[in-house]
Write a protein that holds these residues in place. Structure first.
Motif, PDB file in Angstrom:
ATOM      1  N   GLN A 273       0.879  -1.167   0.156  1.00  0.00           N
ATOM      2  CA  GLN A 273       0.027  -0.028   0.115  1.00  0.00           C
ATOM      3  C   GLN A 273       0.807   1.386   0.052  1.00  0.00           C
ATOM      4  O   GLN A 273       0.630   2.277  -0.705  1.00  0.00           O
TER       5      GLN A 273
ATOM      6  N   TYR B 279     -10.534   2.501   3.480  1.00  0.00           N
ATOM      7  CA  TYR B 279     -10.160   3.256   4.688  1.00  0.00           C
ATOM      8  C   TYR B 279     -11.044   3.141   5.880  1.00  0.00           C
ATOM      9  O   TYR B 279     -12.271   3.139   5.902  1.00  0.00           O
TER      10      TYR B 279
ATOM     11  N   ARG C  87     -12.460   5.465  -0.678  1.00  0.00           N
ATOM     12  CA  ARG C  87     -11.937   7.084  -1.079  1.00  0.00           C
ATOM     13  C   ARG C  87     -11.291   7.055  -2.406  1.00  0.00           C
ATOM     14  O   ARG C  87     -10.761   6.303  -2.885  1.00  0.00           O
TER      15      ARG C  87
ATOM     16  N   TYR D  18       1.340   9.029   7.667  1.00  0.00           N
ATOM     17  CA  TYR D  18       0.295   9.704   6.932  1.00  0.00           C
ATOM     18  C   TYR D  18       0.132  10.343   5.703  1.00  0.00           C
ATOM     19  O   TYR D  18       1.362  10.305   5.249  1.00  0.00           O
TER      20      TYR D  18
ATOM     21  N   ASP E 250      -9.700  14.909  -1.003  1.00  0.00           N
ATOM     22  CA  ASP E 250     -10.635  14.006  -1.240  1.00  0.00           C
ATOM     23  C   ASP E 250     -11.626  14.672  -2.259  1.00  0.00           C
ATOM     24  O   ASP E 250     -12.443  15.716  -2.174  1.00  0.00           O
TER      25      ASP E 250
ATOM     26  N   PHE F 282      -5.060  10.704   6.208  1.00  0.00           N
ATOM     27  CA  PHE F 282      -5.250   9.293   6.424  1.00  0.00           C
ATOM     28  C   PHE F 282      -4.070   8.592   6.781  1.00  0.00           C
ATOM     29  O   PHE F 282      -3.010   9.150   6.687  1.00  0.00           O
TER      30      PHE F 282
ATOM     31  N   ARG G 140      -4.214   2.209   7.924  1.00  0.00           N
ATOM     32  CA  ARG G 140      -5.767   2.005   7.792  1.00  0.00           C
ATOM     33  C   ARG G 140      -6.074   1.925   6.351  1.00  0.00           C
ATOM     34  O   ARG G 140      -7.281   2.021   6.113  1.00  0.00           O
ATOM     35  N   VAL G 141      -5.056   2.080   5.368  1.00  0.00           N
ATOM     36  CA  VAL G 141      -5.485   2.138   4.019  1.00  0.00           C
ATOM     37  C   VAL G 141      -5.306   0.818   3.608  1.00  0.00           C
ATOM     38  O   VAL G 141      -4.377   0.041   3.657  1.00  0.00           O
TER      39      VAL G 141
END
Length: 332
Positions: A141, A159, A169, A184, A189, A198, A202-203
């Motif tokens: 990622q 996300y 997203r 981060y 967006d 983000f 968590r992606v």
């Protein structure tokens, strides 16, 4: 200079990211341009993708091939890479520690003794960072997002927000920011028509769409400053004041870059005024020290530690061995 030595010298020059005119290579190697052309052909026969361009500004350069060719490093480059690999091994990216240590082992095997001593001196004089409590970032990622940032290419991904709500997203990624113990992404967006930050851990399912976007200026003009300000605004931060039952030098080594202000009180204890961070992380660093301590403030940290201690005591008291009664903490 022997043919083999000259060939290695030519390869070392070509690994510098620039075009090398044949006449300049010939001068550096003290041979004729014809010999340079012959040596380039020999490198190609060995699998090195040496590219050539014509014209007044043309020359030779080493391109990207199907496999990673052996690298030739000077002394300073070898030391820099060895130290960098040790640092990379402590980063919160999944798999990076193992890969870094494998690469470091290969490098150390061939380092001359004089360089091995320099690397050992640098690492022994540097206190290691404490283990990270951050969730690991998927390197796949990270690679997709980093490539999209460089190419100014829109990205789609899933996300997970703080409430464990998963959303799709579609963003224009502007810059990656490594802050504290996390990575981060600052991005615009597209569907929400606003800037968003983000957490990379968590992606998931990141995919570059191929759609390019015009350069965007981060709010305030500086992405790192913007992300830092937003992160600290969203979570209150404090400075801890405590007495540690540790010799001051041992406390400094265990706290590393989180040491703040340490003052020796006697041979076995010191006072600590921490750098600023969240209550959760201040408590984590205190409990990680492996020593007794007395917290003098702030009150929020005292209450957090008290609640943490009560939860641990309940957990120990409720634990039951197989086929036996509940365990109770020893008071003896």
């Amino acid at each position: 200079m022997s043919d083999a030595a000259r060939l290695l010298r030519l390869l070392s020059l070509l690994q510098t990211p620039r075009e090398w005119p044949g006449s300049e290579l010939a001068a550096r190697l003290e041979v004729t341009p014809r010999t340079v052309r012959r040596d380039v052909d020999r490198l190609r026969d060995l699998g090195y993708p040496v590219e050539a361009s014509m014209g007044a500004l043309g020359g030779y350069r080493l391109g990207a091939g199907a496999a990673m060719p052996p690298l030739l490093l000077d002394d300073e480059e070898a030391v820099a890479i060895a130290v960098g690999l040790r640092t990379a091994a402590r980063q919160p990216v999944a798999g990076i520690a193992e890969a870094s240590l494998r690469a470091l082992a290969k490098l150390q095997q061939v380092l001359p003794p004089r360089l091995a001593r320099r690397v050992a001196s640098l690492t022994s004089a540097t206190a290691p960072a404490a283990p990270s409590d951050a969730s690991l970032v998927d390197p796949g990622q990270l690679t997709v997002v980093a490539g999209a940032v460089a190419a100014r290419e829109r990205v789609r991904f899933a996300y997970v927000a703080n409430e464990n709500v998963v959303s799709k997203r579609h963003v224009e990624p502007v810059q990656l920011v490594a802050l504290g113990r996390r990575w981060y992404l600052l991005a615009f967006d597209v569907e929400r028509d606003d800037w968003r930050i983000f957490r990379l851990d968590r992606v998931s399912s990141a995919l570059a769409t191929g759609a390019r976007f015009a350069p965007r200026v981060p709010p305030g003009g500086d992405a790192t400053e913007f992300v830092t300000r937003k992160m600290y605004d969203s979570a209150p931060t404090f400075r801890a004041s405590a007495t540690l039952r540790l010799p001051v030098e041992l406390a400094r080594a265990r706290l590393a870059d989180f040491a703040g202000d340490l003052t020796a009180l006697d041979d076995g204890s010191c006072s600590w005024h921490s750098v600023e961070d969240t209550i959760d992380y201040l408590a984590f660093r205190l409990t990680l020290l492996g020593c007794d301590f007395a917290v003098h403030g702030p009150d929020e940290l005292v209450e957090h530690l008290r609640g943490l201690g009560e939860r641990i005591s309940r957990s120990v008291g409720e634990a039951q061995p197989p086929g036996g009664p509940a365990l109770t903490p020893s008071t003896g």
